[in-house]
Design a protein around this motif. Structure first.
Motif, PDB file in Angstrom:
ATOM      1  N   GLY A 157     -12.697   1.225   2.975  1.00 56.57           N
ATOM      2  CA  GLY A 157     -13.464   2.317   2.246  1.00 56.57           C
ATOM      3  C   GLY A 157     -13.542   3.492   2.513  1.00 56.57           C
ATOM      4  O   GLY A 157     -14.001   4.479   1.929  1.00 56.57           O
TER       5      GLY A 157
ATOM      6  N   GLY B  95     -10.573   5.600  -4.930  1.00 60.19           N
ATOM      7  CA  GLY B  95     -11.946   6.141  -5.384  1.00 60.19           C
ATOM      8  C   GLY B  95     -11.976   7.184  -6.706  1.00 60.19           C
ATOM      9  O   GLY B  95     -12.764   8.245  -6.414  1.00 60.19           O
TER      10      GLY B  95
ATOM     11  N   PRO C 208     -18.294   5.158  -2.426  1.00 59.84           N
ATOM     12  CA  PRO C 208     -17.085   4.481  -1.850  1.00 59.84           C
ATOM     13  C   PRO C 208     -17.252   3.083  -1.824  1.00 59.84           C
ATOM     14  O   PRO C 208     -18.468   2.643  -0.772  1.00 59.84           O
ATOM     15  CB  PRO C 208     -16.881   5.068  -1.006  1.00 59.84           C
ATOM     16  CG  PRO C 208     -17.893   5.752  -0.134  1.00 59.84           C
ATOM     17  CD  PRO C 208     -18.752   5.929  -1.373  1.00 59.84           C
TER      18      PRO C 208
ATOM     19  N   ALA D  39     -11.474   5.824   0.052  1.00 56.77           N
ATOM     20  CA  ALA D  39     -12.147   6.301  -1.094  1.00 56.77           C
ATOM     21  C   ALA D  39     -13.194   7.273  -0.755  1.00 56.77           C
ATOM     22  O   ALA D  39     -13.646   8.230  -1.488  1.00 56.77           O
ATOM     23  CB  ALA D  39     -13.002   4.991  -1.620  1.00 56.77           C
TER      24      ALA D  39
ATOM     25  N   ILE E 116     -20.400   4.368   2.697  1.00 60.02           N
ATOM     26  CA  ILE E 116     -19.655   3.274   2.114  1.00 60.02           C
ATOM     27  C   ILE E 116     -20.322   2.046   1.730  1.00 60.02           C
ATOM     28  O   ILE E 116     -21.210   1.729   2.694  1.00 60.02           O
ATOM     29  CB  ILE E 116     -18.338   2.616   2.975  1.00 60.02           C
ATOM     30  CG1 ILE E 116     -17.331   3.957   3.469  1.00 60.02           C
ATOM     31  CG2 ILE E 116     -17.574   1.459   2.698  1.00 60.02           C
ATOM     32  CD1 ILE E 116     -16.597   3.778   4.511  1.00 60.02           C
TER      33      ILE E 116
END
Length: 265
Positions: free
Chosen positions: A224, A195, A213, A227, A244
């Motif tokens: 995710g 990320g 993300p 991130a 996400i």
């Protein structure tokens, strides 16, 4: 502020009590109700869209619609679209370009964008924002989320510039478009893996950065979450973060920023 309310839910969506469309959302929030398509049937999506358009919403967006369900929605749209009509299937961006007729006899298109998993009922508007919304994504694997953001922003009346495959693993690709990113009114930065893209973009531009993300990555990316946490902990000022894979939410925020001046007063 007066709100348009029905007496009961069965007066909506063809007599079915599965939804209560929000006809006044545009008056409150500057944009009409959007249909979240995942978990809804094709019949429900088409009926809700028809109800919103019958109430005067000029266009309707449905998100998270897979290709099979989109085909079913297109087939139904000719039967439930305001004014009726017959549908013809087409390509991406035009699944059922003549799927319904409006009250004045005009075509009410029903278009599907497969990469973004979006269905658009009605025509896309001309841009009326203050500037440009930039959508930058780290890699090709992030394209579904990036395109959800880009097309949603266009649906909301924004001029959009796309900058794809500009991840930090080849940071020269991002630096090559830095001047164009700096010219944007808001930047949506879409990235999975670690990320890092959002922090780097946040250090390059003065505009607000909305970080998205994605669930792209190997095991330790935790779908995710890695991130997401990296973006939440960004040391770059002016970076905000949505959920996400939430390209829609990022685009809505970017659009609100890009319409601040035009909607004042």
């Amino acid at each position: 502020m007066a709100f348009h309310q029905s007496e009961n839910s069965e007066s909506l969506c063809g007599g079915a009590a599965f939804a209560r469309p929000d006809y006044d959302r545009a008056m409150r929030q500057g944009a009409g109700e959007v249909i979240y398509g995942e978990g809804k049937t094709a019949e429900q999506i088409a009926a809700i869209a028809s109800s919103l358009m019958e109430a005067g919403q000029p266009r309707v967006l449905a998100t998270r619609v897979d290709a099979k369900k989109a085909d079913a929605v297109a087939a139904l749209w000719g039967k439930v679209a305001p004014g009726g009509g017959a549908g013809d299937e087409g390509n991406e961006g035009n699944v059922a370009g003549d799927a319904g007729k409006g009250d004045a006899g005009g075509v009410v298109p029903c278009a599907y964008y497969e990469t973004a998993r979006l269905v658009v009922f009605g025509d896309m508007p001309a841009p009326d924002g203050d500037g440009v919304v930039a959508v930058a994504c780290a890699g090709t694997s992030d394209l579904p989320v990036a395109e959800e953001a880009a097309l949603t922003a266009e649906f909301l009346g924004n001029e959009v510039r796309r900058f794809y495959d500009v991840g930090v693993a080849g940071i020269h690709r991002l630096l090559d478009v830095a001047d164009e990113l700096r010219a944007a009114r808001a930047v949506v930065a879409v990235a999975g893996m670690e990320g890092a893209l959002a922090s780097v973009v946040g250090g390059l531009v003065a505009a607000p950065v909305i970080a998205v993300p994605t669930s792209v990555g190997y095991g330790a990316s935790f779908g995710g979450v890695t991130a997401l946490l990296a973006m939440l902990n960004s040391c770059a000022s002016g970076v905000s973060v949505v959920n996400i894979d939430n390209g829609f939410g990022a685009a809505f925020q970017a659009s609100a920023i890009n319409h601040l001046n035009s909607r004042q007063g």
